[in-house]
Motif scaffolding. Structure first.
Motif, PDB file in Angstrom:
ATOM      1  N   UNK A 319      27.900  11.312 -33.020  1.00 34.90           N
ATOM      2  CA  UNK A 319      28.669  11.423 -33.844  1.00 34.90           C
ATOM      3  C   UNK A 319      27.183  10.971 -35.604  1.00 34.90           C
ATOM      4  N   UNK A 320      25.874  11.222 -34.995  1.00 31.23           N
ATOM      5  CA  UNK A 320      25.261  10.939 -36.234  1.00 31.23           C
ATOM      6  C   UNK A 320      24.882  12.069 -35.781  1.00 31.23           C
ATOM      7  N   UNK A 321      24.016  12.310 -37.310  1.00 29.89           N
ATOM      8  CA  UNK A 321      24.050  13.807 -38.147  1.00 29.89           C
ATOM      9  C   UNK A 321      22.670  14.626 -37.071  1.00 29.89           C
ATOM     10  N   UNK A 322      22.544  16.081 -36.742  1.00 31.43           N
ATOM     11  CA  UNK A 322      21.272  16.372 -36.640  1.00 31.43           C
ATOM     12  C   UNK A 322      19.823  15.850 -35.931  1.00 31.43           C
ATOM     13  N   UNK A 323      19.474  15.764 -38.096  1.00 31.25           N
ATOM     14  CA  UNK A 323      18.476  15.247 -37.895  1.00 31.25           C
ATOM     15  C   UNK A 323      17.965  14.193 -37.390  1.00 31.25           C
ATOM     16  N   UNK A 324      19.078  13.135 -37.055  1.00 34.20           N
ATOM     17  CA  UNK A 324      18.692  11.755 -36.639  1.00 34.20           C
ATOM     18  C   UNK A 324      18.601  11.997 -35.418  1.00 34.20           C
ATOM     19  N   UNK A 325      19.388  12.868 -34.588  1.00 38.81           N
ATOM     20  CA  UNK A 325      19.721  13.383 -32.834  1.00 38.81           C
ATOM     21  C   UNK A 325      18.260  13.658 -32.312  1.00 38.81           C
ATOM     22  N   UNK A 326      17.853  14.830 -33.189  1.00 38.80           N
ATOM     23  CA  UNK A 326      16.563  15.196 -32.540  1.00 38.80           C
ATOM     24  C   UNK A 326      15.253  14.374 -32.391  1.00 38.80           C
ATOM     25  N   UNK A 327      15.648  13.122 -33.648  1.00 40.28           N
ATOM     26  CA  UNK A 327      14.490  12.493 -33.189  1.00 40.28           C
ATOM     27  C   UNK A 327      14.599  11.169 -32.241  1.00 40.28           C
ATOM     28  N   UNK A 328      15.303  11.469 -31.661  1.00 39.59           N
ATOM     29  CA  UNK A 328      16.496  10.044 -30.653  1.00 39.59           C
ATOM     30  C   UNK A 328      15.568  10.420 -29.517  1.00 39.59           C
ATOM     31  N   UNK A 329      14.343   9.205 -28.687  1.00 40.58           N
ATOM     32  CA  UNK A 329      14.678   8.890 -27.243  1.00 40.58           C
ATOM     33  C   UNK A 329      15.558   8.415 -26.510  1.00 40.58           C
ATOM     34  N   UNK A 348      26.288  14.222 -21.770  1.00 42.83           N
ATOM     35  CA  UNK A 348      26.219  13.404 -23.176  1.00 42.83           C
ATOM     36  C   UNK A 348      25.302  14.163 -24.356  1.00 42.83           C
ATOM     37  N   UNK A 349      23.827  13.406 -23.865  1.00 40.62           N
ATOM     38  CA  UNK A 349      22.963  13.338 -24.596  1.00 40.62           C
ATOM     39  C   UNK A 349      22.517  14.790 -24.354  1.00 40.62           C
ATOM     40  N   UNK A 350      22.261  15.330 -23.519  1.00 43.47           N
ATOM     41  CA  UNK A 350      22.265  17.396 -23.081  1.00 43.47           C
ATOM     42  C   UNK A 350      23.175  17.832 -24.762  1.00 43.47           C
ATOM     43  N   UNK A 351      24.524  17.716 -25.074  1.00 36.03           N
ATOM     44  CA  UNK A 351      25.275  18.128 -25.996  1.00 36.03           C
ATOM     45  C   UNK A 351      24.910  17.873 -27.167  1.00 36.03           C
ATOM     46  N   UNK A 352      24.483  16.693 -27.074  1.00 36.83           N
ATOM     47  CA  UNK A 352      23.823  16.244 -28.143  1.00 36.83           C
ATOM     48  C   UNK A 352      22.207  16.419 -28.659  1.00 36.83           C
ATOM     49  N   UNK A 353      21.787  17.006 -27.883  1.00 38.55           N
ATOM     50  CA  UNK A 353      20.551  17.105 -28.383  1.00 38.55           C
ATOM     51  C   UNK A 353      19.252  16.221 -28.282  1.00 38.55           C
ATOM     52  N   UNK A 354      19.858  15.459 -27.622  1.00 37.37           N
ATOM     53  CA  UNK A 354      19.075  13.974 -27.521  1.00 37.37           C
ATOM     54  C   UNK A 354      18.019  13.385 -25.827  1.00 37.37           C
ATOM     55  N   UNK A 355      16.975  13.330 -26.536  1.00 33.77           N
ATOM     56  CA  UNK A 355      16.198  12.797 -25.032  1.00 33.77           C
ATOM     57  C   UNK A 355      15.786  11.806 -23.993  1.00 33.77           C
ATOM     58  N   UNK A 356      16.650  12.111 -22.930  1.00 33.77           N
ATOM     59  CA  UNK A 356      17.197  10.890 -21.988  1.00 33.77           C
ATOM     60  C   UNK A 356      15.925  10.185 -21.073  1.00 33.77           C
TER      61      UNK A 356
END
Length: 361
Positions: A319-329, A348-356
């Protein structure tokens, strides 16, 4: 070599002491545990003494400092003693004129130190065996090897091992002095005897109650039950034995304030003390300094139980904005991760574009 910390007094120590004094003839050793930073740190200076032990034996157990009547060191009679007991190392101590208050440390199966309960148990044994708790020492450690058929495990858990604990406790109590029977986790509370000698107090370390007394927690996305696992007839009978054992204790030692509050609700007639679990910052410090990575590293600790709320975490990140998700690990650590849970979080993280990054078993 003996590691000591300066004597300190704190509100938590005084509170724990006063609670136990109402339940037994003298303050139990745990009244001073709140000042310990790490139950394992006091043996760091003694690691060199075990360098001659075969690695296979060191990996199967631990070592302790037994009390004997020879080799006085700074007023305490200490000697390194290592005993191989049915496939794991077990510490023991004998009477010494400089100490008449001892703790019989009890558990069921000998869990390894790579488990949470096993590591906590080993830390308590080493703390007492090395005389780190002033005025208290290790009387003995009583447990049994893991394994066996289901009927054998049941008979051992319900009859043979409790009888062995009672027998060992009576033997130690006859030696005189003050004793504490310490059960190191609530899943072995059935080992608390119904009757004990007058010079014995009974304490149980409680890490959580989500299995013994699960709650239904109201949440914004619906009510959640802390534990929803299946319980057959044998397990239901076993849980009843555990609850009765906790009620027979003179003190419940809780590792968190939340667990302490829950124990006060479920067992209102039993004194409760809060003694946080210690950790060694030096032991877990990074071996090499690494520059911080770019972005925001988010650490989450937990398994796939519903109460860990991994599903809610994935929804919150999505639910976070895209610019926040792209900065998350997102870095997940801890045991108990199932293959299905790891796969679900990865997707889920792949769909959100978050490194895991997944760490742990």
């Amino acid at each position: 070599m003996v590691h000591r910390e300066p004597k300190t007094s704190s509100a938590s120590t005084a509170a724990c002491t006063s609670q136990l004094m109402a339940a037994c003839p003298s303050p139990v050793w745990v009244a001073r545990m709140s000042r310990m930073h790490d139950p394992c740190s006091m043996v760091e200076s003694m690691r060199s003494l075990t360098s001659s032990i075969e690695p296979a034996l060191r990996s199967r157990g631990g070592f302790g400092i037994g009390l004997k009547s020879n080799a006085s060191v700074d007023g305490f009679n200490l000697v390194l003693e290592i005993t191989l007991h049915r496939g794991h190392l077990q510490t023991d101590s004998r009477w010494s004129p400089c100490m008449d208050r001892r703790v019989l440390v009890v558990r069921g199966g000998a869990l390894g130190r790579d488990t949470g309960l096993g590591a906590a148990h080993a830390g308590v044994v080493r703390l007492l065996a090395s005389n780190e708790v002033e005025g208290w020492g290790l009387s003995a450690e009583v447990d049994h090897p893991l394994g066996g058929s289901a009927p054998r495990r049941l008979f051992r858990r319900w009859w043979f091992h409790p009888r062995r604990v009672r027998h060992r406790l009576k033997q130690r109590a006859k030696e005189g002095g003050r004793h504490v029977l310490l059960v190191t986790n609530q899943e072995q509370a059935h080992l608390v005897p119904r009757r004990v000698p007058r010079n014995v107090a009974k304490a149980v370390v409680v890490h959580d109650l989500f299995i013994l007394a699960p709650r239904i927690i109201p949440l914004a996305d619906g009510a959640m039950k802390e534990w929803s696992g299946r319980r057959g007839l044998v397990r239901r009978l076993d849980l009843r034995r555990l609850r009765r054992g906790l009620k027979r204790a003179d003190l419940l030692i809780c590792v968190s304030e939340a667990t302490a509050e829950r124990c006060r609700e479920v067992f209102p007639k039993v004194p409760v003390a809060h003694v946080p679990t210690g950790i060694s910052l030096e032991r877990y410090a990074p071996k090499e300094e690494q520059p911080p990575e770019e972005g925001c590293a988010l650490l989450v600790v937990g398994n796939d139980h519903a109460r860990k709320r991994m599903g809610f975490l994935a929804k919150a990140i999505a639910a976070c904005p895209e610019h926040v998700r792209s900065d998350l690990h997102l870095v997940r650590v801890g045991g108990g991760q199932t293959e299905a849970g790891r796969r679900s979080l990865t997707q889920s993280m792949a769909s959100a574009g978050v490194r895991l990054t997944l760490q742990g078993r």
